[in-house]
Design a protein around this motif. Structure first.
Motif, PDB file in Angstrom:
ATOM      1  N   GLY A  64       0.783  -1.217   0.000  1.00 30.88           N
ATOM      2  CA  GLY A  64       0.000   0.000   0.000  1.00 30.88           C
ATOM      3  C   GLY A  64       0.815   1.267   0.000  1.00 30.88           C
TER       4      GLY A  64
ATOM      5  N   ARG B  18      -8.571  -4.595   2.468  1.00 30.13           N
ATOM      6  CA  ARG B  18      -8.379  -3.282   3.064  1.00 30.13           C
ATOM      7  C   ARG B  18      -8.976  -3.356   4.465  1.00 30.13           C
ATOM      8  NH1 ARG B  18     -10.205   1.631  -0.237  1.00 30.13           N
ATOM      9  NH2 ARG B  18     -12.167   0.520  -0.192  1.00 30.13           N
TER      10      ARG B  18
ATOM     11  N   MET C   7     -10.502  -6.242  -1.596  1.00 36.85           N
ATOM     12  CA  MET C   7     -10.286  -5.331  -2.715  1.00 36.85           C
ATOM     13  C   MET C   7     -10.076  -6.100  -4.022  1.00 36.85           C
ATOM     14  SD  MET C   7     -10.548  -2.455  -1.240  1.00 36.85           S
ATOM     15  CE  MET C   7      -9.999  -1.397  -2.548  1.00 36.85           C
TER      16      MET C   7
ATOM     17  N   GLU D 139      -6.452   3.149   7.304  1.00 34.17           N
ATOM     18  CA  GLU D 139      -6.656   1.916   6.553  1.00 34.17           C
ATOM     19  C   GLU D 139      -5.316   1.240   6.343  1.00 34.17           C
ATOM     20  OE1 GLU D 139      -8.637   3.244   3.016  1.00 34.17           O
ATOM     21  OE2 GLU D 139     -10.597   3.092   3.977  1.00 34.17           O
TER      22      GLU D 139
ATOM     23  N   LEU E 212      -3.630  -1.994   3.943  1.00 33.91           N
ATOM     24  CA  LEU E 212      -3.811  -2.983   2.888  1.00 33.91           C
ATOM     25  C   LEU E 212      -3.010  -4.233   3.227  1.00 33.91           C
ATOM     26  CD1 LEU E 212      -3.578  -0.737  -0.282  1.00 33.91           C
ATOM     27  CD2 LEU E 212      -5.602  -1.481   0.955  1.00 33.91           C
TER      28      LEU E 212
END
Length: 142
Positions: free
Chosen positions: A15, A80, A95, A131, A133
């Motif tokens: 990410g 996510r 995702m 957030e 990832l």
């Protein structure tokens, strides 16, 4: 699962800026895979920063769905995670699906239950929602 069966679940952090997308940021840069490592004191003292793993990511998803293992299915997905200001995962969204519903469902359930973080910090060193990832890969070694 019999003692003869072996499997591997690989987790990769991906990410924006060290595997995170801070609340309020838009878009993703080139998401290159990273190896998870222990969080050092220097990383904890940086701000602003995204959430940092409090627990070892390799222990977040540890079970291979038995039906998928019996069918010899493999796959990779990207999730996510919504991380609250206390470092707890409040939700998980797939995702990129692995194409195997059992992988997607089991991964999100395990990540919400097991992933823990040092919370993201804003420029004033205050914990904020963020957030994270997370890539999960299910592999049956040869």
């Amino acid at each position: 699962m019999g003692s003869q069966e072996k499997f591997l679940i690989a987790l990769a952090l991906i990410g924006v800026t060290g595997g995170v997308l801070l609340a309020g940021e838009q878009g993703l840069s080139d998401p290159g895979a990273q190896r998870a490592s222990s969080v050092g004191d220097a990383a904890l003292k940086q701000y602003p920063r995204g959430p940092l793993p409090r627990t070892e990511p390799a222990g977040w998803v540890t079970e291979y769905p038995s039906g998928a293992l019996q069918a010899q299915l493999e796959g990779r997905l990207i999730t996510r995670l919504a991380v609250d200001a206390f470092g707890e995962v409040s939700s998980c969204e797939v995702m990129e699906s692995s194409g195997v519903a059992a992988f997607d469902q089991r991964s999100c359930a395990a990540l919400v239950s097991n992933a823990r973080f040092y919370p993201a910090l804003d420029k004033d060193q205050q914990p904020v929602k963020s957030e994270f990832l997370q890539s999960v890969r299910y592999v049956i070694p040869d």
